[in-house]
Design a protein around this motif. Structure first.
Motif, PDB file in Angstrom:
ATOM      1  N   ILE A 188      -4.394   4.730  10.449  1.00 52.64           N
ATOM      2  CA  ILE A 188      -5.045   5.042  11.726  1.00 52.64           C
ATOM      3  C   ILE A 188      -6.347   5.804  11.487  1.00 52.64           C
ATOM      4  N   GLU A 189      -6.322   6.760  10.575  1.00 52.97           N
ATOM      5  CA  GLU A 189      -7.536   7.524  10.272  1.00 52.97           C
ATOM      6  C   GLU A 189      -8.624   6.634   9.674  1.00 52.97           C
ATOM      7  N   ARG A 190      -8.217   5.630   8.875  1.00 53.99           N
ATOM      8  CA  ARG A 190      -9.206   4.696   8.318  1.00 53.99           C
ATOM      9  C   ARG A 190      -9.851   3.874   9.431  1.00 53.99           C
TER      10      ARG A 190
ATOM     11  N   GLN B  89       0.896  -1.160   0.000  1.00 55.84           N
ATOM     12  CA  GLN B  89       0.000   0.000   0.000  1.00 55.84           C
ATOM     13  C   GLN B  89       0.931   1.206   0.000  1.00 55.84           C
ATOM     14  N   LEU B  90       1.184   1.718  -1.203  1.00 51.97           N
ATOM     15  CA  LEU B  90       2.321   2.598  -1.416  1.00 51.97           C
ATOM     16  C   LEU B  90       2.422   3.756  -0.430  1.00 51.97           C
ATOM     17  N   GLU B  91       1.344   4.530  -0.291  1.00 57.88           N
ATOM     18  CA  GLU B  91       1.421   5.709   0.575  1.00 57.88           C
ATOM     19  C   GLU B  91       1.713   5.314   2.022  1.00 57.88           C
ATOM     20  N   ASP B  92       0.975   4.307   2.527  1.00 57.53           N
ATOM     21  CA  ASP B  92       1.156   3.888   3.914  1.00 57.53           C
ATOM     22  C   ASP B  92       2.553   3.319   4.142  1.00 57.53           C
ATOM     23  N   ASP B  93       2.952   2.403   3.280  1.00 58.09           N
ATOM     24  CA  ASP B  93       4.236   1.714   3.473  1.00 58.09           C
ATOM     25  C   ASP B  93       5.414   2.673   3.361  1.00 58.09           C
ATOM     26  N   GLN B  94       5.348   3.589   2.409  1.00 58.08           N
ATOM     27  CA  GLN B  94       6.458   4.525   2.249  1.00 58.08           C
ATOM     28  C   GLN B  94       6.529   5.517   3.403  1.00 58.08           C
ATOM     29  N   GLU B  95       5.375   5.898   3.944  1.00 57.31           N
ATOM     30  CA  GLU B  95       5.359   6.794   5.106  1.00 57.31           C
ATOM     31  C   GLU B  95       6.050   6.121   6.290  1.00 57.31           C
ATOM     32  N   VAL B  96       5.705   4.857   6.545  1.00 58.08           N
ATOM     33  CA  VAL B  96       6.320   4.123   7.650  1.00 58.08           C
ATOM     34  C   VAL B  96       7.811   3.906   7.395  1.00 58.08           C
TER      35      VAL B  96
ATOM     36  N   ARG C 148     -18.306   5.200  11.563  1.00 63.19           N
ATOM     37  CA  ARG C 148     -19.359   4.834  10.598  1.00 63.19           C
ATOM     38  C   ARG C 148     -20.170   3.643  11.103  1.00 63.19           C
ATOM     39  N   ILE C 149     -19.485   2.644  11.622  1.00 65.28           N
ATOM     40  CA  ILE C 149     -20.174   1.442  12.100  1.00 65.28           C
ATOM     41  C   ILE C 149     -21.082   1.772  13.274  1.00 65.28           C
TER      42      ILE C 149
ATOM     43  N   ALA D 159      -5.597   0.686  18.354  1.00 62.96           N
ATOM     44  CA  ALA D 159      -5.648   2.040  17.802  1.00 62.96           C
ATOM     45  C   ALA D 159      -6.985   2.703  18.112  1.00 62.96           C
ATOM     46  N   ILE D 160      -8.075   1.955  17.950  1.00 62.20           N
ATOM     47  CA  ILE D 160      -9.404   2.516  18.230  1.00 62.20           C
ATOM     48  C   ILE D 160      -9.548   2.824  19.715  1.00 62.20           C
ATOM     49  N   GLU D 161      -9.032   1.935  20.563  1.00 62.34           N
ATOM     50  CA  GLU D 161      -9.092   2.188  22.005  1.00 62.34           C
ATOM     51  C   GLU D 161      -8.341   3.462  22.383  1.00 62.34           C
ATOM     52  N   LYS D 162      -7.181   3.663  21.784  1.00 65.68           N
ATOM     53  CA  LYS D 162      -6.404   4.871  22.062  1.00 65.68           C
ATOM     54  C   LYS D 162      -7.181   6.119  21.637  1.00 65.68           C
ATOM     55  N   PHE D 163      -7.887   6.031  20.499  1.00 60.27           N
ATOM     56  CA  PHE D 163      -8.708   7.152  20.034  1.00 60.27           C
ATOM     57  C   PHE D 163      -9.823   7.441  21.036  1.00 60.27           C
ATOM     58  N   ILE D 164     -10.520   6.400  21.475  1.00 56.71           N
ATOM     59  CA  ILE D 164     -11.608   6.580  22.444  1.00 56.71           C
ATOM     60  C   ILE D 164     -11.076   7.190  23.738  1.00 56.71           C
ATOM     61  N   GLN D 165      -9.876   6.798  24.126  1.00 57.41           N
ATOM     62  CA  GLN D 165      -9.294   7.273  25.376  1.00 57.41           C
ATOM     63  C   GLN D 165      -8.708   8.677  25.282  1.00 57.41           C
ATOM     64  N   GLY D 166      -8.814   9.293  24.089  1.00 59.16           N
ATOM     65  CA  GLY D 166      -8.447  10.705  23.978  1.00 59.16           C
ATOM     66  C   GLY D 166      -7.215  11.036  23.168  1.00 59.16           C
ATOM     67  N   GLU D 167      -6.483  10.037  22.664  1.00 60.65           N
ATOM     68  CA  GLU D 167      -5.289  10.327  21.867  1.00 60.65           C
ATOM     69  C   GLU D 167      -5.678  10.777  20.468  1.00 60.65           C
TER      70      GLU D 167
END
Length: 281
Positions: free
Chosen positions: A205-207, A96-103, A214-215, A181-189
């Protein structure tokens, strides 16, 4: 010497990024409007997500970087000989070009490979199958020992589970990196901190966060997990996991503080996309 190496890496990354569908859409927007390239990139990112283009399309064929693979059904018990197991054909996103290259640019080659391993294992599990370490070594053209070390180091560092065939007995109570990742978002990060702390791409992470919102909102509208999965375009396993997280954190102060943001994002997708979909499309 170090500067030349960094410049070569960045140049290679930019050339690879030009091959992506998003990059093509950005160029079209820049050439056809008065938008800057930065503005065009923001528009393109949201367009492919909101309108179900490319990898976001529930009916999409193989996208660049994807492949078909035969994996063991997740229903097969641990310890059962492979020769006697049921296999299914699944779709994996190897690159996944954008993701992999960013990392890769931020954290290095090992982190990029770990990012690929985690993504493919999650995708496979969503399709009710499990990859073995041998599968991953073959796909990534590396040694099984390298894959084993990457998985061990990732799980230890981030305190989450990579769902492989070898980890089958731990998958029930274990927390996967997406759940973390979702738990960290819920917890305020914020997404930027989550991506940095987990050495993951910000896009990914945004996805995860968007899918969760959405769910949760779609379920409140249709009250049916299967319909929610079909409308959002995700697996039933992911839908159930997100709803379990909602129920787990619903009465906490952290969730209440995030509730407005979750409702706002979920409502935006519901009004623009999800409410127009028919269950079964």
């Amino acid at each position: 010497m170090i500067s030349d190496t960094i410049n070569r890496k960045e140049g290679s990354s930019k050339r690879l990024a030009l091959r992506s569908n998003t990059s093509t859409l950005v160029n079209v927007i820049v050439e056809g409007t008065s938008c800057s390239r930065f503005e065009s990139e923001v528009i393109a990112d949201k367009a492919v997500e909101v309108f179900g283009i490319g990898p976001y399309s529930p009916d999409a064929e193989l996208q660049p970087g994807q492949m078909k693979w035969k994996a063991i059904s997740a229903l097969e018990p641990a310890g059962k000989p492979l020769a006697a197991c049921q296999f299914k054909i699944i779709t994996l996103t190897v690159h996944q070009l954008e993701d992999d290259q960013e990392v890769y640019l931020k954290y290095g080659r090992s982190a990029k490979r770990a990012n690929q391993i985690v993504r493919m294992c999650e995708e496979c599990y969503d399709q009710e199958c499990l990859l073995t370490q041998e599968d991953l070594a073959c796909i990534l053209d590396c040694d099984v020992k390298t894959v084993r070390n990457d998985i061990r180091d990732y799980q230890k560092k981030h305190e989450c589970l990579v769902p492989t065939r070898g980890n089958k007995k731990d998958i029930g109570p274990g927390i996967t990196h997406r759940t973390k990742a979702i738990e960290k978002f819920i917890q305020g990060e914020c997404p930027e901190d989550i991506a940095r702390n987990m050495q993951h791409s910000l896009r990914a992470i945004e996805r995860y966060i968007t899918s969760f919102c959405r769910i949760v909102h779609c379920q409140s509208e249709v009250s049916d997990t299967l319909k929610t999965s079909l409308i959002v375009g995700c697996s039933l396993a992911l839908t159930n996991k997100c709803l379990d997280l909602r129920d787990q954190y619903m009465k906490t102060a952290a969730y209440r503080e995030r509730l407005e943001e979750i409702q706002t994002m979920g409502t935006r997708f519901w009004e623009s996309v999800d409410s127009k979909k028919k269950a079964g499309q």
